[in-house]
Design a protein around this motif. Sequence first.
Motif, short mmCIF file in Angstrom:
data_model
loop_
_atom_site.label_atom_id
_atom_site.label_comp_id
_atom_site.label_asym_id
_atom_site.label_seq_id
_atom_site.Cartn_x
_atom_site.Cartn_y
_atom_site.Cartn_z
N PRO A 136 0.83 -1.21 0.00
CA PRO A 136 0.00 0.00 0.00
C PRO A 136 0.87 1.27 0.00
O PRO A 136 2.03 1.22 0.42
CB PRO A 136 -0.79 -0.10 1.32
N PRO A 137 0.29 2.41 -0.47
CA PRO A 137 1.03 3.67 -0.51
C PRO A 137 1.69 3.97 0.83
O PRO A 137 1.14 3.66 1.88
CB PRO A 137 -0.07 4.70 -0.80
N GLY A 138 2.87 4.56 0.73
CA GLY A 138 3.61 4.90 1.95
C GLY A 138 4.64 3.84 2.31
O GLY A 138 5.53 4.09 3.11
N GLY A 139 4.52 2.69 1.71
CA GLY A 139 5.44 1.58 2.02
C GLY A 139 6.72 1.66 1.20
O GLY A 139 6.95 2.62 0.45
N SER A 140 7.53 0.63 1.32
CA SER A 140 8.77 0.63 0.54
C SER A 140 9.10 -0.74 -0.03
O SER A 140 8.64 -1.77 0.47
CB SER A 140 9.93 1.12 1.41
N VAL A 141 9.88 -0.71 -1.11
CA VAL A 141 10.32 -1.93 -1.77
C VAL A 141 11.84 -1.82 -1.94
O VAL A 141 12.34 -0.80 -2.41
CB VAL A 141 9.64 -2.07 -3.16
N LYS A 142 12.52 -2.87 -1.52
CA LYS A 142 13.99 -2.81 -1.59
C LYS A 142 14.53 -4.05 -2.30
O LYS A 142 14.12 -5.18 -2.00
CB LYS A 142 14.52 -2.77 -0.16
N VAL A 143 15.45 -3.82 -3.23
CA VAL A 143 16.11 -4.93 -3.90
C VAL A 143 17.55 -4.95 -3.46
O VAL A 143 18.24 -3.93 -3.51
CB VAL A 143 16.08 -4.78 -5.44
N SER A 144 18.01 -6.11 -3.00
CA SER A 144 19.40 -6.20 -2.58
C SER A 144 19.99 -7.52 -3.04
O SER A 144 19.25 -8.42 -3.47
CB SER A 144 19.49 -6.07 -1.06
N ALA A 145 21.30 -7.65 -2.92
CA ALA A 145 21.94 -8.90 -3.33
C ALA A 145 23.14 -9.17 -2.45
O ALA A 145 23.78 -8.24 -1.94
CB ALA A 145 22.37 -8.82 -4.79
N VAL A 146 23.39 -10.45 -2.23
CA VAL A 146 24.61 -10.83 -1.49
C VAL A 146 25.21 -12.06 -2.16
O VAL A 146 24.53 -12.78 -2.89
CB VAL A 146 24.33 -11.22 0.00
N PHE A 188 26.97 -18.76 -4.48
CA PHE A 188 25.73 -18.32 -5.12
C PHE A 188 25.59 -16.81 -4.96
O PHE A 188 26.16 -16.22 -4.03
CB PHE A 188 24.51 -18.96 -4.44
N VAL A 189 24.82 -16.20 -5.87
CA VAL A 189 24.44 -14.81 -5.65
C VAL A 189 22.95 -14.84 -5.34
O VAL A 189 22.15 -15.45 -6.07
CB VAL A 189 24.73 -13.93 -6.89
#
Length: 352
Positions: A261-271, A276-277
């Motif tokens: 919902p609006p106000g939230g956040s989405v984060k893409v990360s990698a390790v 493996f990645v």
Amino acid sequence: MEKGAILETIAKEMQTGVLVLDKEGRALYANPFLLSAFQISGGVEGRGIGEIIKNVDLRKAVGDFIKAMRKDPQDVEINEGGRFFSVHVVSLKDKSDFSAMVFFQDITEEKRLETIKKDFVANVSHELRTPLASIKGYSETLLEGITLLDRGLGGIAPLGSDTAKDFLRIIDKHATRMSRLIDDLLILSRLESHQMTLVYAPVDVKELVLSTTAGFRKQAGDKGLKLFSDMPDGLPKVSCDKDRIEQVVVNLLDNAIKYTPPGGSVKVSAVKSDGFVTVDVADTGIGIPADDMPRIFERFYRVDKARSREMGGTGLGLAIVKHIINIHNGRLNVESRPGKGSTFSFSIKAVA
Ligand SMILES: Nc1ncnc2c1ncn2[C@@H]1O[C@H](COP(=O)(O)OP(=O)(O)OP(=O)(O)O)[C@@H](O)[C@H]1O
Ligand SMILES: [Mg+2]
């Protein structure tokens, strides 16, 4: 070679259950497949069929067969302990004695495939029907309007050109939806039948993720979501089909944005870990109830059908993700808490 020995080996090795009963309905012989399929322990000799396999339909069919000393074979299908068997009963005439020979073929897999096929056709028809009905309804109304116009009866004017435009927009939206559904189905079908030729090459995951995420900036911004990435430098490359893995990231990001919902956040990360990645797509969205978790990767499965459809979803996105990761011999993982958010992760082997 002695015939008896040949027959004995056949009965022992065959992947069909065999049970021989005398005219009183008591067992004379059962082959190993039958014993293991029905988990029968101890000898069967002298025991009645109801004692050996506690299935009402089977007991009745075989009981009636023996009582009537039927000559013509009989077929019956039974469901026992979650498995399906096709049962074929024949009479065995030995001089004056009557006995019955019962063959059990495990048809569980066939039944499962049959159900999948039926569900699939029902789902596709249903998904196509809704947008088609809309397209038909709105185009008919427009057509009526134009016909009236042709006859000089005002025509599309009372409908208003703005309304007409709205109708055309709706038609366009539904046509787009149908064409996306067909595209997704074709991709799935090619993935499932291994007809998709994959082009493997070393791919820079950071580059791929950053460029894909950039494509979602507007969508996230319009919805009032924060979209950011945390990609470390020095990640090893992974060997994959770039377009397909991009599709995985697209599908996961699309979901994360759709279900937050609006106000939230989405984060893409990698390790990088264990050769493996791992890429994480984490959101602070509505989350997935534990009961639905095992099913979200199934074709057409949606937690909230009405809501997903409203947003143009057909429930194929994650099924495609699963297939693509599978053919890359990768790993897929989800963690989710309803009301808090979800994290979808996939790992692909790094190039050595
Ligand atoms: N990040 C997420 N947060 C909450 N629920 C999710 C998330 N991702 C997937 N789901 C749930 O899993 C279901 C299946 O996802 P999937 O991507 O396969 O289908 P969809 O998004 O509904 O449709 P499509 O991907 O075809 O547009 C969704 O309908 C939704 O209920
Ligand atoms: Mg989706």
